[in-house]
Design a protein around this motif. Structure first.
Motif, short mmCIF file in Angstrom:
data_model
loop_
_atom_site.label_atom_id
_atom_site.label_comp_id
_atom_site.label_asym_id
_atom_site.label_seq_id
_atom_site.Cartn_x
_atom_site.Cartn_y
_atom_site.Cartn_z
N GLY A 3 6.25 11.29 0.13
CA GLY A 3 7.13 10.48 -0.71
C GLY A 3 8.41 10.06 0.00
N PRO A 4 9.19 11.02 0.51
CA PRO A 4 10.42 10.65 1.21
C PRO A 4 10.16 9.79 2.46
CG PRO A 4 10.46 12.99 0.65
CD PRO A 4 9.08 12.47 0.32
N LEU A 5 9.06 10.09 3.14
CA LEU A 5 8.70 9.31 4.32
C LEU A 5 8.36 7.87 3.94
CD1 LEU A 5 8.43 9.91 7.34
CD2 LEU A 5 6.04 10.49 6.94
N ALA A 6 7.68 7.69 2.82
CA ALA A 6 7.34 6.36 2.32
C ALA A 6 8.62 5.56 2.03
CB ALA A 6 6.48 6.46 1.07
N TYR B 95 0.82 -1.21 0.00
CA TYR B 95 0.00 0.00 0.00
C TYR B 95 0.86 1.26 0.00
CZ TYR B 95 -4.15 -2.84 0.93
OH TYR B 95 -5.18 -3.74 0.84
N ILE B 96 1.95 1.24 0.74
CA ILE B 96 2.85 2.40 0.75
C ILE B 96 3.37 2.66 -0.66
CG2 ILE B 96 5.09 3.27 1.55
CD1 ILE B 96 4.53 1.66 4.19
N ARG B 97 3.80 1.61 -1.32
CA ARG B 97 4.35 1.75 -2.68
C ARG B 97 3.29 2.26 -3.65
NH1 ARG B 97 9.30 0.44 -5.39
NH2 ARG B 97 8.90 1.22 -7.46
N ILE B 98 2.10 1.70 -3.59
CA ILE B 98 1.01 2.11 -4.49
C ILE B 98 0.69 3.58 -4.27
CG2 ILE B 98 -1.45 1.83 -4.99
CD1 ILE B 98 -1.04 -1.19 -4.28
N LEU B 99 0.53 3.99 -3.03
CA LEU B 99 0.18 5.38 -2.72
C LEU B 99 1.30 6.32 -3.13
CD1 LEU B 99 -1.90 7.30 -1.43
CD2 LEU B 99 -0.65 7.00 0.72
N VAL C 167 -5.76 3.22 -3.32
CA VAL C 167 -5.72 2.47 -2.06
C VAL C 167 -7.00 2.79 -1.30
CG1 VAL C 167 -4.52 2.12 0.13
CG2 VAL C 167 -3.20 2.55 -1.95
N ASP C 168 -7.65 1.75 -0.83
CA ASP C 168 -8.85 1.96 -0.01
C ASP C 168 -8.43 2.59 1.32
OD1 ASP C 168 -11.80 1.23 0.51
OD2 ASP C 168 -10.72 0.50 2.28
N PRO C 169 -9.06 3.69 1.73
CA PRO C 169 -8.65 4.38 2.96
C PRO C 169 -8.73 3.50 4.21
CG PRO C 169 -10.11 5.78 1.68
CD PRO C 169 -10.10 4.44 1.01
N VAL C 170 -9.73 2.65 4.29
CA VAL C 170 -9.86 1.77 5.47
C VAL C 170 -8.75 0.72 5.46
CG1 VAL C 170 -11.36 0.08 6.62
CG2 VAL C 170 -12.34 2.16 5.64
#
Length: 154
Positions: A115-118, A39-43, A56-59
């Protein structure tokens, strides 16, 4: 000794390597980490491309990243072991990423910090080989998202 093509079995006289509880914890942490990284990568990719739909589904995001924080806490406490040593700063970084991602997924600000945080968060989860692991994890997360949230995927 069994033949190399034979599966290893645990004789009745031997103790299991992990208790059932520890095995369940390891399974949970493994799946949590894989889906969180996916999910991190997709977002992060969707935000980097400037996509209107973040895919990405928020839930799913909230639940998975909260669980990832829990797995990181268990690793820091020594109940789990992973490819990296988790610190309190890593957990705080994941918490911040969850918050920023939740804001973006709910239509709020898409922070430039996201982005950097991901990238740093995925490095905390997987170590130096995080890029390859994150690509595979994103594939798994997309498949899961499609199965449970078919309208939120492109």
């Amino acid at each position: 000794m069994p033949h190399p093509d034979q599966p290893l079995t645990n004789d009745d006289d031997e103790e299991p390597l992990l208790s059932e509880e520890d095995e369940d914890l390891l399974d949970w942490a493994t799946m949590t980490t894989v889906y969180a990284a996916g999910y991190i990568r997709i977002l992060a990719d969707a935000i980097e491309r400037g996509d209107a739909e973040l895919q990405v589904d928020p839930v799913a995001w909230e639940n998975t990243l909260t669980a990832a924080e829990g797995a990181m806490v268990e690793q820091m406490r020594g109940r789990l072991h992973g490819p990296t040593a988790i610190t309190a700063e890593d957990i705080e970084r994941m918490r911040r990423l969850r918050e920023l991602g939740s804001a973006a997924l709910s239509g709020g600000e898409r922070s430039p910090e996201l982005g950097p945080l991901a990238l740093r968060s995925m490095g905390s989860l997987f170590g130096p080989d995080w890029q390859r692991a994150a690509q595979k994890a994103a594939f798994c997360a997309r498949a899961l998202n499609q199965e449970f949230h078919p309208r939120s995927c492109t």
